[in-house]
Design an enzyme around this catalytic site. Structure first.
Site, short mmCIF file in Angstrom:
data_model
loop_
_atom_site.label_atom_id
_atom_site.label_comp_id
_atom_site.label_asym_id
_atom_site.label_seq_id
_atom_site.Cartn_x
_atom_site.Cartn_y
_atom_site.Cartn_z
N ASP A 165 -2.84 -0.43 -2.22
CA ASP A 165 -2.57 -0.31 -0.54
C ASP A 165 -1.32 -0.40 -0.28
OD1 ASP A 165 -3.05 -0.36 1.97
OD2 ASP A 165 -3.52 -2.45 2.14
N THR A 219 -0.49 3.36 5.61
CA THR A 219 0.63 2.57 5.16
C THR A 219 1.61 3.24 4.26
OG1 THR A 219 -0.83 1.31 3.83
CG2 THR A 219 -0.32 0.44 5.90
N THR A 220 1.20 4.01 3.26
CA THR A 220 1.97 4.64 2.41
C THR A 220 2.63 5.66 2.83
OG1 THR A 220 0.13 3.68 0.75
CG2 THR A 220 1.98 5.19 -0.13
N ASP A 226 -9.26 -1.05 5.62
CA ASP A 226 -8.91 0.06 6.09
C ASP A 226 -9.81 1.21 6.56
OD1 ASP A 226 -6.50 -0.64 5.18
OD2 ASP A 226 -6.08 0.80 3.68
#
Length: 557
Positions: free
Chosen positions: A60, A93-94, A393
Site C-alpha cells: 500500500d 495512493t500509489t 482501502d
C-alpha cells in the site's frame, strides 16, 4: 574591488536557481521509483523494518511512505501527497506519487531549456482542467444497489493488493460494512463514517475465510463476574452508562473524624445504600445487560448479578458509541436520568465467546444497526495488519461510490483517454505553453506504462498499440489487464475505478508538481531562535559595538 558582502550566516546553506529544480525533481522521482513497482495486480511487496524491529510487509503506497524517513524536503512533500490521498479518498495512493513524479520528470527538459516555471505550471493547470472535463465526459453513473456491480468495483480496487488472491472475500466485507453504516441524508446523499462506526477487530487464529461482518458489535471484554452472570442472552435489553457504579470518593484526600464507634458503621451503611439506590434505579427498567465506561464496584456487581443482570465495565468510549448505534440505545450519564427510550432493544443476541485465550463479547443480530464490527481472522499478526489495510482501502472505495456513484475505466484506460484528448487539444494552444501542455499529456501515460512494466510484457509495443487505439475515437475503455498484460476492453473485464479517486489523484498530483516546480531557493540550516538570555555563554555580558552588532537583535521581529 570591494570585499564580498555576506548576507546569510555561514551556517546556512543556500541553493538556488535551476540546481534546486533539478534536485527537487530527482528527489520526487526517487520517491516515485520506490513505489512504482507496487502499482497494479502484479505488484511487488515491500518489507520495512521499523525502529522497534517490527516488520511491515505491504504494497500500500501510503503505508510504505509512512514508514520511510527521508532527508530531502521535496521528497517529504511527496509523502504528504499520498497521505492526503489516503485520508481524502482512501485509494490511489500509489498512482498519485507515480503521476506526480512523472509530471516533474517531463518538466525537467523545459527547465533545461530555460522555460520559466510559472509557464510550465500554467500549462499544467490548463491540462488539469481539461483532463477533469474529459473524466466528466467518459464517466458512467451506476446503481448503488446493484450488488454485482459494486463487487466488481471494489474488487478492482483490491485487485492490486495482497488480498486480491482471496477473491470476493474482502470486497464482500467492505460492501457489507459500508452499506450497514450508511446514513441517508436525503436528496440521494449518503454519509458513511468509516472511522467512527466500523471497527476492525483482528483476532489471530482461524482462517481468513472465517472473517465476517457482524450485524452488531464485538468487544474485547468479559462480564464482570463470569460465574454468576449469564453469558448468553437472547434479545437483551441493554443500558449504556457513562458513570461509575461505585461510591464516589473525595476528589483528593478527605479526612473524616469519627467520634463514636457507631458512626463508622453509619458511613459504611451510607455507601452501601448509595450503591443500592444506583442499582435499583437501573433495575427498575429490567435490563439484561448493563455496560459502563467507568468502574463497577463489587457491591454493585452483587446487586446486579442477584437480579440476573450481566454487567460489563470499563469500556472504551468509542466502543460504547458503537454499541449505542448498533442496538439503538442512548448513552446515559446519570442513572437517575434513565428513561424507557434510552434502553437498547435492537440487539438479537448477547454472547461471550472465547478466541485463543481471550474472551470477546458479541452483541449481534441487531435490526438495522448503524455500526458494525468487521472480524478478521488469519494466520499471523503481519498478515492481519496487511488485510486490515486492504480492507480500509476497500471500504473507502465503497464509501466513495455511495457518495458519488460514477465510474471510470481502470487499467490505465482513463489515463490514456485523457492523454489522447490532451494531445489533440494541444495543437490548438498558442504560444509557449503548448509544449509543457503536450508534455503533461505524455506524463499521464506513466500509469498504464507502469502497469505494463509490472506485468512483464513488452512495454514499448503495448504502449504503442494502446496509443494507437486511443487516438481513434470510441475506444475510451481500452486498457491493460494488469494480470496478463493483454490489451482488453475494461467494460468486459469489469475493471473499474471510482470517479472520486481518479479526479482526486489527478488534482493532487498536478497541484503538487506545480508547487515543487515553483520552488527556486532552498535555505537549510536555519537555527531555532533562542530565547533572549539563553545564549551559550552567559558568563560575560555582551556589548554590541557598531561593527558586529547582530542584525537580528537590532531589527524588531
Amino acid at each position: 574591488m570591494h570585499a564580498p558582502v555576506l548576507v546569510l550566516k555561514d551556517s546556512l546553506k543556500r541553493e538556488s536557481g535551476s540546481k534546486v529544480h533539478h534536485a527537487n525533481i530527482q528527489a520526487s522521482k526517487a520517491v516515485a521509483d520506490i513505489i512504482r513497482t507496487t502499482l497494479g495486480p502484479r505488484s511487488m511487496l515491500k518489507m520495512l523494518l521499523d525502529a522497534a524491529g517490527g516488520i511491515v510487509v505491504t504494497n500500500d503506497g501510503n503505508a510504505i511512505l509512512r514508514e520511510l524517513d527521508l532527508a530531502h524536503p521535496a521528497a517529504k512533500s511527496m509523502i504528504e501527497l499520498s497521505r492526503t490521498q489516503d485520508e481524502e479518498v482512501g485509494d490511489g495512493t500509489t498512482s498519485v506519487i507515480v503521476l506526480a513524479g512523472e509530471m516533474l520528470h517531463v518538466a525537467a527538459t523545459f527547465i533545461d531549456k530555460n522555460y520559466h516555471p510559472t509557464v510550465i505550471c500554467r500549462a499544467y493547470n490548463k491540462a488539469l482542467e481539461d483532463s477533469i472535463a474529459v473524466l466528466d465526459k467518459i464517466a458512467i453513473a451506476i446503481d448503488v444497489t446493484d450488488r454485482a456491480m459494486m463487487l466488481g468495483l471494489v474488487k478492482s480496487c483490491i485487485g492490486t493488493k495482497f488480498t486480491g488472491q482471496f477473491g470476493d472475500l474482502i470486497a464482500d466485507l467492505a460492501i457489507d460494512a459500508t452499506t450497514t453504516v450508511g446514513v441517508d441524508l436525503g436528496q440521494g446523499l449518503r454519509e458513511v463514517d468509516i472511522k467512527k462506526y466500523i471497527k476492525v477487530e483482528k483476532v489471530p487464529g482461524g482462517q481468513l475465510e472465517d472473517s465476517k461482518v457482524l450485524k452488531g458489535v464485538m468487544i474485547n471484554k468479559d462480564v464482570v463476574a463470569p460465574g454468576k452472570m449469564r453469558r448468553k442472552i437472547l434479545n437483551p435489553r441493554i443500558i449504556l452508562l457513562d458513570c461509575p457504579l461505585e461510591y464516589k470518593k473525595g476528589e483528593n484526600q478527605t479526612n473524616a473524624e469519627l467520634v463514636k464507634e457507631e458512626d463508622w458503621e453509619v458511613l459504611l451503611k451510607m455507601e452501601e445504600e448509595y450503591i443500592q439506590n444506583l442499582c435499583m434505579q437501573i433495575l427498575k427498567f429490567k435490563p439484561d445487560l448493563v455496560i459502563t465506561e467507568k468502574g463497577l464496584s463489587d457491591l454493585a456487581c452483587h446487586y446486579l448479578s442477584k437480579a440476573g443482570v450481566s454487567a460489563i465495565r470499563r469500556l472504551r468510549k468509542t466502543d460504547n458509541n458503537r454499541i449505542a448505534k448498533a442496538c439503538g440505545a442512548v448513552v446515559v450519564n446519570r442513572p437517575e436520568e434513565l428513561q424507557e427510550s434510552d434502553i437498547g432493544t435492537g440487539a438479537g443476541l448477547l454472547e461471550i465467546k472465547k478466541f485463543g485465550d481471550e474472551f470477546f463479547a458479541f452483541i449481534v443480530d441487531c435490526k438495522d444497526p448503524k455500526a458494525c464490527t468487521v472480524l478478521l481472522r488469519g494466520a499471523s499478526k503481519d498478515l492481519l495488519n496487511e488485510v486490515e489495510r486492504n480492507l480500509q482501502d476497500a471500504m473507502s472505495v465503497a464509501r466513495n461510490i455511495l457518495k458519488n456513484p460514477k465510474l471510470l475505466p481502470g487499467g490505465g484506460a482513463t489515463e490514456l483517454t485523457v492523454s489522447a484528448a490532451l494531445k489533440q487539444k494541444s495543437s490548438s494552444i498558442e504560444g509557449i505553453e503548448k509544449w509543457p501542455y503536450e508534455a503533461a499529456a505524455v506524463a499521464f501515460e506513466a500509469i498504464p506504462r507502469t502497469l505494463a512494466q509490472n506485468c512483464g510484457v513488452n512495454v514499448i509495443r503495448t504502449m504503442t498499440a494502446l496509443q494507437g487505439k486511443h487516438a481513434n475515437a470510441g475506444n475510451e475503455w481500452v486498457g491493460i489487464d494488469g494480470n496478463t498484460g493483454d490489451i482488453v476492453d475494461m467494460k468486459e473485464r469489469k475493471i473499474w475505478d471510482s470517479y472520486n479517486v481518479k479526479a482526486q489523484t489527478f488534482k493532487t498530483a498536478i497541484e503538487a508538481a506545480c508547487m515543487l516546480l515553483r520552488i527556486d531557493d532552498i535555505v537549510s540550516g536555519i537555527k531555532k531562535k533562542q530565547a533572549p538570555g539563553a545564549g551559550p555563554t552567559p558568563s560575560k555580558p555582551k556589548i554590541d559595538e557598531e561593527g558586529d552588532a547582530d542584525n537580528e537583535q537590532i531589527l524588531p521581529e
